[in-house]
Design a protein around this motif. Structure first.
Motif, PDB file in Angstrom:
ATOM      1  N   ILE B 136       0.837  -1.204   0.000  1.00  0.00           N
ATOM      2  CA  ILE B 136       0.000   0.000   0.000  1.00  0.00           C
ATOM      3  C   ILE B 136       0.869   1.250   0.000  1.00  0.00           C
ATOM      4  O   ILE B 136       0.614   2.206  -0.721  1.00  0.00           O
ATOM      5  CB  ILE B 136      -0.969  -0.022   1.203  1.00  0.00           C
ATOM      6  CG1 ILE B 136      -2.049  -1.072   0.930  1.00  0.00           C
ATOM      7  CG2 ILE B 136      -1.599   1.340   1.418  1.00  0.00           C
ATOM      8  CD1 ILE B 136      -2.968  -1.338   2.086  1.00  0.00           C
ATOM      9  N   ARG B 205       0.089  -7.321  -5.041  1.00  0.00           N
ATOM     10  CA  ARG B 205      -1.370  -7.355  -4.876  1.00  0.00           C
ATOM     11  C   ARG B 205      -2.016  -8.362  -5.810  1.00  0.00           C
ATOM     12  O   ARG B 205      -2.900  -9.119  -5.411  1.00  0.00           O
ATOM     13  CB  ARG B 205      -1.948  -5.974  -5.118  1.00  0.00           C
ATOM     14  CG  ARG B 205      -1.565  -4.986  -4.042  1.00  0.00           C
ATOM     15  CD  ARG B 205      -1.906  -3.596  -4.475  1.00  0.00           C
ATOM     16  NE  ARG B 205      -3.299  -3.286  -4.220  1.00  0.00           N
ATOM     17  CZ  ARG B 205      -3.731  -2.769  -3.073  1.00  0.00           C
ATOM     18  NH1 ARG B 205      -2.877  -2.528  -2.104  1.00  0.00           N
ATOM     19  NH2 ARG B 205      -4.993  -2.506  -2.889  1.00  0.00           N
TER      20      ARG B 205
ATOM     21  N   PRO C 225     -14.164  -8.361  -8.636  1.00  0.00           N
ATOM     22  CA  PRO C 225     -12.923  -8.387  -7.826  1.00  0.00           C
ATOM     23  C   PRO C 225     -11.734  -7.709  -8.504  1.00  0.00           C
ATOM     24  O   PRO C 225     -11.137  -6.823  -7.901  1.00  0.00           O
ATOM     25  CB  PRO C 225     -12.694  -9.879  -7.599  1.00  0.00           C
ATOM     26  CG  PRO C 225     -14.034 -10.486  -7.734  1.00  0.00           C
ATOM     27  CD  PRO C 225     -14.783  -9.670  -8.726  1.00  0.00           C
ATOM     28  N   VAL C 229      -9.738  -4.209  -7.391  1.00  0.00           N
ATOM     29  CA  VAL C 229      -8.287  -4.101  -7.210  1.00  0.00           C
ATOM     30  C   VAL C 229      -7.777  -2.901  -8.004  1.00  0.00           C
ATOM     31  O   VAL C 229      -7.092  -2.025  -7.484  1.00  0.00           O
ATOM     32  CB  VAL C 229      -7.563  -5.380  -7.691  1.00  0.00           C
ATOM     33  CG1 VAL C 229      -6.063  -5.214  -7.515  1.00  0.00           C
ATOM     34  CG2 VAL C 229      -8.058  -6.590  -6.939  1.00  0.00           C
ATOM     35  N   THR C 232      -9.111   0.533  -6.648  1.00  0.00           N
ATOM     36  CA  THR C 232      -8.401   1.037  -5.467  1.00  0.00           C
ATOM     37  C   THR C 232      -7.081   1.653  -5.894  1.00  0.00           C
ATOM     38  O   THR C 232      -6.717   2.747  -5.489  1.00  0.00           O
ATOM     39  CB  THR C 232      -8.072  -0.128  -4.501  1.00  0.00           C
ATOM     40  OG1 THR C 232      -8.964  -1.168  -4.737  1.00  0.00           O
ATOM     41  CG2 THR C 232      -8.093   0.308  -3.092  1.00  0.00           C
ATOM     42  N   VAL C 233      -6.392   0.851  -6.733  1.00  0.00           N
ATOM     43  CA  VAL C 233      -5.108   1.328  -7.232  1.00  0.00           C
ATOM     44  C   VAL C 233      -5.290   2.676  -7.906  1.00  0.00           C
ATOM     45  O   VAL C 233      -4.509   3.606  -7.699  1.00  0.00           O
ATOM     46  CB  VAL C 233      -4.533   0.302  -8.239  1.00  0.00           C
ATOM     47  CG1 VAL C 233      -3.299   0.857  -8.904  1.00  0.00           C
ATOM     48  CG2 VAL C 233      -4.229  -1.006  -7.558  1.00  0.00           C
ATOM     49  N   ASN C 293      -6.882   2.801   0.344  1.00  0.00           N
ATOM     50  CA  ASN C 293      -6.419   1.483  -0.076  1.00  0.00           C
ATOM     51  C   ASN C 293      -6.789   0.391   0.925  1.00  0.00           C
ATOM     52  O   ASN C 293      -7.160  -0.710   0.536  1.00  0.00           O
ATOM     53  CB  ASN C 293      -4.901   1.502  -0.288  1.00  0.00           C
ATOM     54  CG  ASN C 293      -4.540   2.084  -1.637  1.00  0.00           C
ATOM     55  OD1 ASN C 293      -5.388   2.158  -2.533  1.00  0.00           O
ATOM     56  ND2 ASN C 293      -3.307   2.502  -1.791  1.00  0.00           N
ATOM     57  N   ASP C 297      -9.057  -2.720   0.008  1.00  0.00           N
ATOM     58  CA  ASP C 297      -8.581  -4.086   0.183  1.00  0.00           C
ATOM     59  C   ASP C 297      -9.616  -4.965   0.844  1.00  0.00           C
ATOM     60  O   ASP C 297      -9.921  -6.058   0.378  1.00  0.00           O
ATOM     61  CB  ASP C 297      -7.337  -4.056   1.095  1.00  0.00           C
ATOM     62  CG  ASP C 297      -6.081  -4.282   0.295  1.00  0.00           C
ATOM     63  OD1 ASP C 297      -6.137  -4.020  -0.928  1.00  0.00           O
ATOM     64  OD2 ASP C 297      -5.090  -4.712   0.879  1.00  0.00           O
ATOM     65  N   ARG C 300     -12.643  -5.613  -1.170  1.00  0.00           N
ATOM     66  CA  ARG C 300     -12.416  -6.633  -2.183  1.00  0.00           C
ATOM     67  C   ARG C 300     -12.577  -8.025  -1.586  1.00  0.00           C
ATOM     68  O   ARG C 300     -13.237  -8.878  -2.143  1.00  0.00           O
ATOM     69  CB  ARG C 300     -11.011  -6.482  -2.749  1.00  0.00           C
ATOM     70  CG  ARG C 300     -10.705  -7.489  -3.833  1.00  0.00           C
ATOM     71  CD  ARG C 300      -9.236  -7.528  -4.094  1.00  0.00           C
ATOM     72  NE  ARG C 300      -8.514  -7.779  -2.853  1.00  0.00           N
ATOM     73  CZ  ARG C 300      -7.222  -7.630  -2.724  1.00  0.00           C
ATOM     74  NH1 ARG C 300      -6.521  -7.171  -3.736  1.00  0.00           N
ATOM     75  NH2 ARG C 300      -6.623  -7.896  -1.590  1.00  0.00           N
TER      76      ARG C 300
END
Lengths: 523, 325, 309
Positions: B136, B205, C225, C229, C232-233, C293, C297, C300
């Motif tokens: 992160i 990730r 899903p 990911v 978020t990124v 994030n 996470d 997700r």
């Protein structure tokens, strides 16, 4: 360059390209980018400072831009329209050939010829109508009009060997034609990365301090400072103001500085009846352009606290400006003083001009061109807003900013001007003379300021060969322009260099970083 | 397969054409490079001469027509600033960037995949949580900031590694490489790590997500039930399934690493293509900008093609013929 | 958008047996299992609250030039201004109170990041789904555009857009959406290509359900899903990218700085020891992104039907 060498598949060459600095080697960290080794290709400060190591000029400029002999030992005006240059004898090019008048003739022929030049050196040779070789070491140049600036202009371009009169730019970049009379020979030019130079033993001016000089281009200023701190380079130019104090205190580094020929100023659209970025505070257009009124311009100048900008934004690395060049440069006037900060006076003047509650304006500024450009603009906006002129700052990359300002899209602009000739005639003619493309006047006069008094004095000065008389005329022109607030001078930059301990640099007002000026002070 | 390839190539030509047009018009809209290139002291006549010399006096469509004509013959024009063929400039700079990009990818895979698998295998463990927290952070820190911190800590304070530049290079088949010298490697560590950091976080990730999902799948339970060792299940069966998203993203990212090396190259004064493009943008050196984009787009198209082919190899359910149209 | 997704997932027939507790409540129960994620959520809420309340709690309006004085420039944390105000986090070079600057900066960064992220996701995901579901010419066309898009270095695209459009928050958002949407499209297409082959889609198609229903009710939830990911990124990335654009001088207007711009401004003072100008905004930026994030996470994990225990 190397990848395209024919037959590269066959010949697997293993050569070490760069050595590390040791002994009498010097590595320079340069803040600008160098585009070519052809000294006549691109008239830009970074190219000129590097080619200066390799090539001599007829006339040179010292650290304060005073003219000194180089390949010409002496010069004089024979009559009003003829200049005579006596050439130095016994000068050798890097290839061993002798320098004489035919090389000067070849150079004058090549300068306007160079193909694809984005910025030609022909601006320094265009005034010559005829060149006469009197003998191999005497050359005369004729002009149509009296041309007092001839020696200054002769310091603007490099002399090449006549063997390369029609050599293309590539030949200079590859090193084949990069044969000059300068103290250093070109060993390798790696575009966008570095330039490797080597001492020329046959240099007429005597022995040089460095065997090898490597000029590395590190355009990111933090990276440049870091390279100096870690000892990768021994000298850097364009020290960021924020790091100056720290480098000064650091026992491992030495700083040197000198006031530059670069003025940072504000230009105002002072000629049109309507201007795009001035409105009332309510956003409504105004009946007329307030910037046409000299009282408004004066008020704006008075509202700016220059010492505060110098102290806070420039961290002392500038000098408050009251005219076009710092005092001591040719043509500056002793009568022009820095405008005193006077907010109340500014408000009063604004009221007198009919704007008791001010107006709204946008100040456009580049954000990647001059030292702290957008920060200075913000500080100015702060100060003007305080006297009632509500100022918004719009910062743009120079790539966008310059063309738009040339198209007169802005009302109020921040610009800088470095005087390559070291004379007030340079900013007067480019920034303040009435725009006239036929005469070549006012090419950078983006506010289209126009004042017959300035034009008259300037034109007379440009025709006067006698230095004392010319100086007087230039002072008159400066006073006329500044007292009428044709532009608002803010400050002159200070040029900074930082070296590792044990090295020193003689600071130059023209911003050049030359290996010739770097000295070893201790082991 | 052949039909698929031919169609793909034809589409690519169209893409390149559209690209060049957009960039041409886009750069034209930004401004006139002459203002940046020309000496401020130049007068109006000299200005007009320079505009003519660079062919900027023609109307835009005519400039583009000239460009297209030459481009078909493989000539992408001469740089305004360097007077050198734009393609040559890029090819000169390419090895430096490729070297950096590959090193960065190598670092991110070598560190990212094992860490990601561990974090996926033991998500509740302290190490697993720490790895995720680290990833992160890897996302959260802007590249330019990390680059400066790296220089400040490792070059300035500790003095372990050189701060900027490419260092000593060795010429192999006419290509200058720095990976073969000690000095070169020392210069490469910081920028490569800087460039790798973001990708590493991404790899961690993706690997972790894939790992966790796959571990719950029936085939894993089945393989375990069959008595296969945990190691074999993870490294043979699960890993193959994890690789699909990782390969896709990394394929995409190689192109972007090359294109986005801009920031890293600027901070570390790394003489690659990214630094060239930033300098060219600042100078509005259109031939170089256009050539650079055409080259990166071509690279990207090839990378995509390879990814699609790899995809079909790794996951037989995706058939190339389905993508053919 | 993420708040509404649980309902969709819960609406899947597979989950029908567990529907004794309300879906939202069960979502919360699962979410709070991870304490770090809860802390992240708290961080997010705090950041949002600070952003919304900035004009009320900031000691100074950092955009009002009449309230700034460059004579207060670069003061250390805890210094007092000339008219007696305390700068708890110091001031920047323009004499702007860093605390106020950060509060207002969070507002702008968050607005830019979230707005561009959501817009890019909506647009990109729709495009990717369309491409995967319909295949054929639609797929080709969309994916060629994606290729074209991804081959543009973000910085060049942004420079062109900013030059053509001018500066401002809305323009930066447009530029960030333009830079990001293709990632969503590309990612969701990859997953959807696999999902599409699965029986449940074929079954849905056999039932003659409308395209829209199949795509959004059946295909989309199963493609979520990887989308989360990437999402978020990307929101975090959008904020960082905006900072990078500012670093290169083509970001937001300097008079209304985002967190990224504050850092970029302060960065040149780092080596000279004036750490606070970029350090505190850096901390605020980190807090914001890390919180987002962490929540992402956990979301997700909770939302992934295949990870359900």
């Amino acid at each position: 360059m190397m990848m395209l060498r024919p037959g590269w598949l066959l010949a697997a060459t293993l050569t070490v390209a760069a050595g590390t600095a040791s002994g009498a080697d010097l590595t320079i960290g340069l803040g600008g980018a160098v585009s070519a080794m052809d000294p006549h290709y691109h008239n830009v400060a970074t190219n000129n400072m590097v080619t200066r190591h390799i090539f001599g000029r007829l006339v040179d400029q010292d650290a304060r831009q005073k003219l000194i002999p180089d390949l010409a030992e002496s010069w004089k005006a024979v009559d009003d329209t003829t200049w005579e240059f006596k050439l130095r004898k016994g000068v050798k090019f890097h290839d061993g050939s002798d320098f004489d008048a035919k090389d000067v003739v070849a150079t004058l022929s090549r300068v306007p010829w160079v193909p694809n030049s984005p910025s030609s050196f022909a601006i320094f040779t265009g005034q010559i109508t005829e060149t006469k070789v009197i003998d191999p070491y005497t050359i005369q140049m004729k002009t149509a009009q009296p041309f007092p600036l001839m020696p200054v202009f002769m310091s603007g371009f490099a002399i090449i060997s006549d063997a390369f009169e029609r050599a293309p730019t590539e030949d200079f970049n590859s090193g084949k034609a990069a044969i000059g009379t300068g103290p250093y020979k070109l060993k390798q030019f790696v575009r966008g990365d570095r330039i490797e130079l080597e001492k020329f033993d046959g240099y007429w001016g005597g022995k040089q301090d460095w065997d090898k000089v490597s000029v590395r281009q590190i355009t990111n200023s933090a990276a440049r400072v870091a390279a100096l701190l870690s000892g990768d380079v021994q000298i850097i130019d364009q020290v960021p103001t924020a790091d100056f104090a720290r480098l000064k205190k650091d026992p491992n580094t030495v700083v040197s500085s000198v006031v530059s020929n670069r003025l940072i100023y504000l230009a105002m659209d002072s000629n049109r009846d309507q201007t795009p970025f001035v409105t009332g505070k309510d956003g409504q257009p105004l009946a007329k352009n307030p910037l046409k009124d000299v009282r408004v311009r004066k008020a704006m100048s008075m509202a700016i606290n220059r010492p505060a900008i110098v102290d806070r934004v420039m961290e002392g690395q500038a000098i408050a400006a009251g005219q076009l060049l710092p005092e001591g440069f040719f043509g500056t006037s002793p009568n022009l003083k820095v405008e005193k900060f006077n907010a109340d006076g500014a408000k009063k003047l604004l009221a007198e001009a009919g704007y008791p509650s001010g107006f709204a304006i946008t100040l456009h500024t580049p954000n990647d061109r001059y030292l702290n450009d957008e920060k200075v603009a913000q500080a100015v906006a702060q100060m003007l807003t305080r006297v009632g002129i509500q100022t918004k700052v719009e910062a743009l990359p120079f790539a966008t900013y310059a063309p738009r300002s040339s198209k007169l899209e802005f009302s109020f602009m921040l610009f800088g001007w470095g005087s390559g000739t070291g004379e007030v005639s340079s900013p007067l003619r480019s920034l303040l003379a009435t725009y006239d493309s036929k005469k070549g006047n006012g090419p950078s006069n983006r506010g289209r300021y126009s004042n017959p008094k300035v034009d008259e004095a300037l034109e007379a000065a440009l025709r006067t060969v006698d230095d004392a008389a010319r100086q007087k005329l230039l002072q008159q022109a400066s006073e006329a322009a500044i007292n009428d607030v044709g532009l608002i001078p803010l400050h002159y930059n200070i040029n900074n260099w930082a070296t590792r301990k044990g090295y020193s640099y003689e600071p130059r007002s023209d911003e050049s970083t030359l290996a010739m000026g770097v000295k070893r002070t201790s082991r | 397969m052949t039909v698929f390839l031919i169609r793909r190539l034809m589409q690519s030509v169209v893409v390149l054409f559209v690209m060049s047009l957009i960039v041409f018009v886009g750069v034209y809209a930004i401004g006139n490079p002459i203002d940046i290139l020309i000496s401020p002291e130049a007068d109006q006549m000299e200005r007009e001469r320079a505009i003519r010399a660079l062919g900027l006096d023609l109307p835009l469509w005519e400039q583009y027509a000239v460009f297209l004509q030459r481009a078909v013959l493989g000539d992408l024009g001469r740089s305004f600033a360097f007077s050198t063929p734009a393609l040559q400039l890029i090819v000169e700079r390419m090895p430096a960037t490729l070297e950096l990009a590959i090193a960065a990818m190598g670092i991110s895979i070598a560190i990212g995949i094992p860490l990601g698998m561990w974090a996926g295998f033991r998500p509740e463990s302290v190490a697993g949580r720490a790895i995720m927290a680290g990833s992160i952070l890897g996302f959260s820190l802007p590249t330019f900031w990390v680059g400066l911190m790296l220089i400040m800590v490792f070059a300035v304070h500790l003095g372990w590694l050189p701060s900027t530049g490419r260092g000593e290079t060795v010429e192999v088949f006419g290509i200058r490489l720095s990976i073969l010298t000690r000095d070169g490697i020392a210069h490469m560590i910081l920028p490569a790590f800087n460039l790798a950091l973001f990708k590493m976080a991404l790899v961690i990730r993706l690997t972790r997500a894939g790992m966790r999902e796959n571990l719950l799948m029936d085939y894993v339970k089945f393989a375990r039930a069959k008595g296969l060792s945990t190691g074999r299940v993870i490294f043979v069966h699960v890993m193959k399934n994890i690789m699909i998203p990782v390969v896709t993203i990394l394929g995409l990212e190689l192109g972007s690493v090359i294109a986005f090396a801009v920031v890293t190259e600027t901070i570390f004064a790394w003489p690659g293509m990214g630094k060239l493009i930033i300098d060219s943008i600042n100078q509005l050196d259109r031939p170089v900008i256009v050539a650079y984009l055409l080259v990166t787009v071509s690279m990207f198209i090839i990378i995509n093609l390879v990814v699609d082919i790899l995809y079909s190899v790794l996951d037989p359910r995706v058939r190339l013929k389905e993508m053919k149209s | 958008m993420t708040v509404t997704t649980p309902d969709r997932v819960a609406a899947e027939p597979v989950e029908a047996t567990a529907a004794v507790v309300s879906p939202l409540r069960r979502f919360w129960i699962e979410f709070r299992e991870n304490r770090v994620a809860v802390a992240g959520l708290a961080g997010c809420l705090l950041v949002v609250a600070l952003a919304l309340l900035a004009p009320l709690i900031a000691p100074q309006n950092p955009y009002d030039l009449t309230q700034l004085d460059i004579m207060d420039g670069r003061l250390e944390p805890g210094s007092k201004s000339m008219d007696g105000m305390t700068f708890w986090l110091g001031t920047d070079d323009q004499g702007r109170d860093m605390l106020s600057g950060i509060l207002y900066g969070i507002r702008i960064s968050l607005a830019v990041g979230v707005a561009s992220g959501v817009l890019a996701m909506l647009f990109g995901a729709s495009m990717g789904l369309l491409a995967a579901y319909f295949g054929g010419r639609v797929d080709t066309l969309i994916m060629r555009v994606v290729d074209l898009q991804l081959s543009f270095p973000a910085i060049l695209l942004a420079l062109i857009l900013v030059a053509v459009l001018g500066q401002g928050i809305d323009k930066i958002i447009i530029a960030l959406v333009a830079v990001q949407w293709a990632y969503y499209a590309r990612t969701i297409r990859g997953t959807a290509l696999v999902e599409r082959r699965k029986e449940y889609i074929e079954a849905a198609q056999c039932l003659a359900l409308g395209h829209r229903r199949v795509v959004f009710r059946h295909l989309l939830p199963n493609c979520l899903p990887p989308l989360i990911v990437v999402g978020t990124v990307q929101v975090a990335h959008a904020i960082a990218l905006e900072a990078t654009l500012s670093f290169l001088g083509i970001g937001l207007p300097i008079t209304e700085p985002s967190l990224g711009l504050l850092i970029a401004n302060g960065f040149e003072y780092m080596l000279s020891g004036k750490y606070w100008i970029s350090f505190f905004p850096g901390v605020a930026l980190l807090l914001t992104i890390v919180s987002i994030n962490l929540v992402g996470d956990q979301l997700r994990d909770v939302l992934n039907p295949r990870l359900r225990k």
